[in-house]
Design a protein around this motif. Structure first.
Motif, PDB file in Angstrom:
ATOM      1  N   ARG A 107       0.809  -1.216   0.000  1.00  0.00           N
ATOM      2  CA  ARG A 107       0.000   0.000   0.000  1.00  0.00           C
ATOM      3  C   ARG A 107       0.849   1.275   0.000  1.00  0.00           C
ATOM      4  NH1 ARG A 107      -3.933   0.273   5.048  1.00  0.00           N
ATOM      5  NH2 ARG A 107      -4.281  -1.868   4.354  1.00  0.00           N
ATOM      6  N   HIS A 108       1.967   1.274   0.733  1.00  0.00           N
ATOM      7  CA  HIS A 108       2.778   2.489   0.846  1.00  0.00           C
ATOM      8  C   HIS A 108       4.203   2.094   1.220  1.00  0.00           C
ATOM      9  CE1 HIS A 108       3.146   6.828   1.001  1.00  0.00           C
ATOM     10  NE2 HIS A 108       3.725   6.772   2.180  1.00  0.00           N
ATOM     11  N   PHE A 109       5.158   2.893   0.775  1.00  0.00           N
ATOM     12  CA  PHE A 109       6.581   2.622   0.999  1.00  0.00           C
ATOM     13  C   PHE A 109       7.203   3.896   1.566  1.00  0.00           C
ATOM     14  CE2 PHE A 109       9.883  -0.443  -0.676  1.00  0.00           C
ATOM     15  CZ  PHE A 109      10.977   0.145  -0.074  1.00  0.00           C
ATOM     16  N   VAL A 110       7.733   3.806   2.782  1.00  0.00           N
ATOM     17  CA  VAL A 110       8.398   4.939   3.420  1.00  0.00           C
ATOM     18  C   VAL A 110       9.900   4.705   3.357  1.00  0.00           C
ATOM     19  CG1 VAL A 110       8.617   6.346   5.502  1.00  0.00           C
ATOM     20  CG2 VAL A 110       6.421   5.254   4.958  1.00  0.00           C
ATOM     21  N   MET A 111      10.600   5.599   2.673  1.00  0.00           N
ATOM     22  CA  MET A 111      12.034   5.430   2.431  1.00  0.00           C
ATOM     23  C   MET A 111      12.849   6.421   3.248  1.00  0.00           C
ATOM     24  SD  MET A 111      14.616   4.051   0.904  1.00  0.00           S
ATOM     25  CE  MET A 111      13.877   3.039  -0.390  1.00  0.00           C
ATOM     26  N   LEU A 112      13.775   5.907   4.048  1.00  0.00           N
ATOM     27  CA  LEU A 112      14.731   6.763   4.735  1.00  0.00           C
ATOM     28  C   LEU A 112      15.881   7.052   3.779  1.00  0.00           C
ATOM     29  CD1 LEU A 112      15.920   8.263   7.104  1.00  0.00           C
ATOM     30  CD2 LEU A 112      16.761   6.085   8.012  1.00  0.00           C
ATOM     31  N   SER A 113      15.977   8.293   3.349  1.00  0.00           N
ATOM     32  CA  SER A 113      17.054   8.729   2.464  1.00  0.00           C
ATOM     33  C   SER A 113      18.012   9.587   3.297  1.00  0.00           C
ATOM     34  CB  SER A 113      16.462   9.488   1.270  1.00  0.00           C
ATOM     35  OG  SER A 113      17.445   9.843   0.338  1.00  0.00           O
ATOM     36  N   ALA A 114      18.525  10.655   2.746  1.00  0.00           N
ATOM     37  CA  ALA A 114      19.474  11.489   3.487  1.00  0.00           C
ATOM     38  C   ALA A 114      19.529  12.885   2.888  1.00  0.00           C
ATOM     39  CB  ALA A 114      20.870  10.868   3.455  1.00  0.00           C
ATOM     40  N   LYS A 115      19.719  13.872   3.728  1.00  0.00           N
ATOM     41  CA  LYS A 115      19.982  15.227   3.264  1.00  0.00           C
ATOM     42  C   LYS A 115      21.239  15.200   2.386  1.00  0.00           C
ATOM     43  CE  LYS A 115      20.241  19.808   3.187  1.00  0.00           C
ATOM     44  NZ  LYS A 115      19.345  20.606   2.331  1.00  0.00           N
ATOM     45  N   GLY A 116      21.125  15.754   1.184  1.00  0.00           N
ATOM     46  CA  GLY A 116      22.240  15.728   0.247  1.00  0.00           C
ATOM     47  C   GLY A 116      22.021  14.766  -0.902  1.00  0.00           C
ATOM     48  N   ALA A 117      21.010  13.880  -0.761  1.00  0.00           N
ATOM     49  CA  ALA A 117      20.742  12.918  -1.830  1.00  0.00           C
ATOM     50  C   ALA A 117      20.193  13.590  -3.081  1.00  0.00           C
ATOM     51  CB  ALA A 117      19.775  11.846  -1.345  1.00  0.00           C
ATOM     52  N   ASP A 118      19.678  14.803  -2.940  1.00  0.00           N
ATOM     53  CA  ASP A 118      19.169  15.513  -4.119  1.00  0.00           C
ATOM     54  C   ASP A 118      20.300  15.949  -5.051  1.00  0.00           C
ATOM     55  OD1 ASP A 118      19.981  17.286  -2.067  1.00  0.00           O
ATOM     56  OD2 ASP A 118      18.956  18.940  -3.066  1.00  0.00           O
ATOM     57  N   ASP A 119      21.504  16.130  -4.502  1.00  0.00           N
ATOM     58  CA  ASP A 119      22.649  16.585  -5.301  1.00  0.00           C
ATOM     59  C   ASP A 119      23.899  15.841  -4.844  1.00  0.00           C
ATOM     60  OD1 ASP A 119      24.210  17.996  -7.072  1.00  0.00           O
ATOM     61  OD2 ASP A 119      24.243  19.857  -5.898  1.00  0.00           O
ATOM     62  N   PRO A 120      23.963  14.533  -5.066  1.00  0.00           N
ATOM     63  CA  PRO A 120      25.032  13.715  -4.477  1.00  0.00           C
ATOM     64  C   PRO A 120      26.429  14.045  -4.972  1.00  0.00           C
ATOM     65  CG  PRO A 120      23.774  12.441  -6.072  1.00  0.00           C
ATOM     66  CD  PRO A 120      23.026  13.720  -5.860  1.00  0.00           C
ATOM     67  N   ASP A 121      26.550  14.560  -6.184  1.00  0.00           N
ATOM     68  CA  ASP A 121      27.878  14.851  -6.723  1.00  0.00           C
ATOM     69  C   ASP A 121      28.552  16.016  -6.011  1.00  0.00           C
ATOM     70  OD1 ASP A 121      27.624  12.784  -8.510  1.00  0.00           O
ATOM     71  OD2 ASP A 121      26.896  14.048 -10.145  1.00  0.00           O
ATOM     72  N   ASN A 122      27.791  16.783  -5.265  1.00  0.00           N
ATOM     73  CA  ASN A 122      28.351  17.915  -4.532  1.00  0.00           C
ATOM     74  C   ASN A 122      28.539  17.619  -3.047  1.00  0.00           C
ATOM     75  OD1 ASN A 122      28.730  19.738  -6.656  1.00  0.00           O
ATOM     76  ND2 ASN A 122      26.586  20.399  -6.581  1.00  0.00           N
ATOM     77  N   ARG A 155      21.841  15.294   9.735  1.00  0.00           N
ATOM     78  CA  ARG A 155      22.568  14.318  10.557  1.00  0.00           C
ATOM     79  C   ARG A 155      21.764  13.962  11.801  1.00  0.00           C
ATOM     80  NH1 ARG A 155      29.035  15.845  10.113  1.00  0.00           N
ATOM     81  NH2 ARG A 155      29.090  15.862   7.817  1.00  0.00           N
ATOM     82  N   LEU A 156      21.863  12.690  12.192  1.00  0.00           N
ATOM     83  CA  LEU A 156      21.034  12.156  13.262  1.00  0.00           C
ATOM     84  C   LEU A 156      21.798  12.048  14.566  1.00  0.00           C
ATOM     85  CD1 LEU A 156      19.372   9.321  11.166  1.00  0.00           C
ATOM     86  CD2 LEU A 156      18.413  11.572  11.705  1.00  0.00           C
ATOM     87  N   THR A 157      21.068  12.252  15.663  1.00  0.00           N
ATOM     88  CA  THR A 157      21.646  12.102  17.000  1.00  0.00           C
ATOM     89  C   THR A 157      20.818  11.091  17.782  1.00  0.00           C
ATOM     90  OG1 THR A 157      20.300  13.730  18.212  1.00  0.00           O
ATOM     91  CG2 THR A 157      22.168  14.579  16.918  1.00  0.00           C
ATOM     92  N   ASN A 158      21.345  10.661  18.907  1.00  0.00           N
ATOM     93  CA  ASN A 158      20.616   9.763  19.801  1.00  0.00           C
ATOM     94  C   ASN A 158      19.957  10.515  20.948  1.00  0.00           C
ATOM     95  OD1 ASN A 158      21.326   7.394  18.335  1.00  0.00           O
ATOM     96  ND2 ASN A 158      23.355   7.453  19.269  1.00  0.00           N
ATOM     97  N   ASP A 159      19.821  11.822  20.821  1.00  0.00           N
ATOM     98  CA  ASP A 159      19.154  12.623  21.845  1.00  0.00           C
ATOM     99  C   ASP A 159      17.664  12.294  21.905  1.00  0.00           C
ATOM    100  OD1 ASP A 159      21.597  13.868  22.194  1.00  0.00           O
ATOM    101  OD2 ASP A 159      21.101  15.581  20.902  1.00  0.00           O
ATOM    102  N   VAL A 171      16.509  22.152   4.087  1.00  0.00           N
ATOM    103  CA  VAL A 171      16.734  22.554   5.475  1.00  0.00           C
ATOM    104  C   VAL A 171      18.220  22.785   5.689  1.00  0.00           C
ATOM    105  CG1 VAL A 171      14.702  21.341   6.339  1.00  0.00           C
ATOM    106  CG2 VAL A 171      16.892  20.147   6.242  1.00  0.00           C
ATOM    107  N   ASP A 172      18.556  23.352   6.823  1.00  0.00           N
ATOM    108  CA  ASP A 172      19.943  23.682   7.152  1.00  0.00           C
ATOM    109  C   ASP A 172      20.823  22.429   7.108  1.00  0.00           C
ATOM    110  OD1 ASP A 172      22.341  24.514   8.205  1.00  0.00           O
ATOM    111  OD2 ASP A 172      21.513  25.287  10.087  1.00  0.00           O
ATOM    112  N   PRO A 173      21.801  22.353   6.211  1.00  0.00           N
ATOM    113  CA  PRO A 173      22.593  21.128   6.059  1.00  0.00           C
ATOM    114  C   PRO A 173      23.509  20.815   7.232  1.00  0.00           C
ATOM    115  CG  PRO A 173      23.499  22.877   4.693  1.00  0.00           C
ATOM    116  CD  PRO A 173      22.200  23.391   5.238  1.00  0.00           C
ATOM    117  N   ILE A 174      23.798  21.788   8.082  1.00  0.00           N
ATOM    118  CA  ILE A 174      24.690  21.505   9.211  1.00  0.00           C
ATOM    119  C   ILE A 174      23.928  21.253  10.508  1.00  0.00           C
ATOM    120  CG2 ILE A 174      26.566  22.835   8.181  1.00  0.00           C
ATOM    121  CD1 ILE A 174      25.983  25.053  10.224  1.00  0.00           C
ATOM    122  N   ALA A 175      22.604  21.264  10.425  1.00  0.00           N
ATOM    123  CA  ALA A 175      21.791  21.001  11.612  1.00  0.00           C
ATOM    124  C   ALA A 175      21.778  19.509  11.936  1.00  0.00           C
ATOM    125  CB  ALA A 175      20.373  21.515  11.389  1.00  0.00           C
TER     126      ALA A 175
END
Length: 222
Positions: A107-122, A155-159, A171-175
């Motif tokens: 019915r639905h597929f939820v994909m965990l991707s990553a910030k930066g995947a829109d422009d991976p060469d950079n 980037r992910l934290t365990n907080d 969104v802010d890439p360094i957040a």
């Protein structure tokens, strides 16, 4: 309603499994959580009552998704792995699972991707192959015909989670954001029709998750 969590023993996947067991989803029928697990795994990290299906992303069995309504892909080879493993797990394995989801009527597929995947060469050299794999899989899912939500967190934290996020086209890439907040967004994405066929970038913020989703989807999702 069965939800298959791929990467269920990973740091994000295990939170998703526990949250689903504790709170369910917005479906009228309660979620049954099914963990897709490698042959060798640490069972102690699984949520109670989690069902198990043993397998390998590099060698999927045809009937894996026959009774699955929603697939949540939270697996990764980890961005520091070599090129071959990244291709096998993050690219080939994910694409094979998307094909199987389409064939099985998921019915639905939820994909965990990553910030930066829109422009991976950079992106930086050390993770470029990982981001390229993520982008290839995102594009494949979009073109597959399977209903999807693609989530690209910073980037992910365990907080501990705050329940407040920023969802935007960029969104802010360094957040950084907590895995708990990411898990809550991905769970809502399983059932929230406003996020159907939608890509979101996710970062920390001051807006409650429900409001952040509603505000973003009204402008940017079909």
């Amino acid at each position: 309603m069965r939800v298959l969590v791929v990467g269920a023993t990973g740091p994000t996947g295990r939170i998703i499994c526990h949250r689903l067991q504790e709170n369910g989803t917005d479906f009228s029928d309660r979620a049954e959580v099914v963990a897709f697990l490698p042959p060798i795994f640490d069972a102690s990290v699984l949520a109670p009552l989690t069902q198990r299906r043993i397998g390998d992303l590099e060698n999927l069995t045809p009937g894996l998704l026959d009774d699955i309504a929603v697939v949540v892909f939270a697996a990764a080879s980890v961005s520091k792995t070599d090129f071959e493993k990244t291709v096998d797990v993050d690219r080939k394995g994910a694409i094979a699972l998307i094909d199987l989801a389409r064939e099985s009527g998921v019915r639905h597929f939820v994909m965990l991707s990553a910030k930066g995947a829109d422009d991976p060469d950079n992106t930086e050299d050390a993770i470029r192959h990982y981001m390229q794999a993520k982008r290839a899989v995102d594009d494949y899912l979009i073109a597959s015909g399977v209903s999807y939500t693609i989530c690209r967190p910073v980037r992910l934290t365990n907080d501990s989670g705050t329940g407040r996020v920023t969802i935007a086209k960029t969104v802010d890439p360094i957040a950084k954001i907590s895995r708990e907040d990411l898990a809550d967004v991905m769970i809502i994405a399983m059932t929230h029709t406003a996020l159907q066929d939608c890509i979101i970038e996710l970062g920390p913020g001051t807006t409650p998750i429900d409001l952040a989703i509603a505000s973003y989807s009204a402008e940017n999702c079909s």
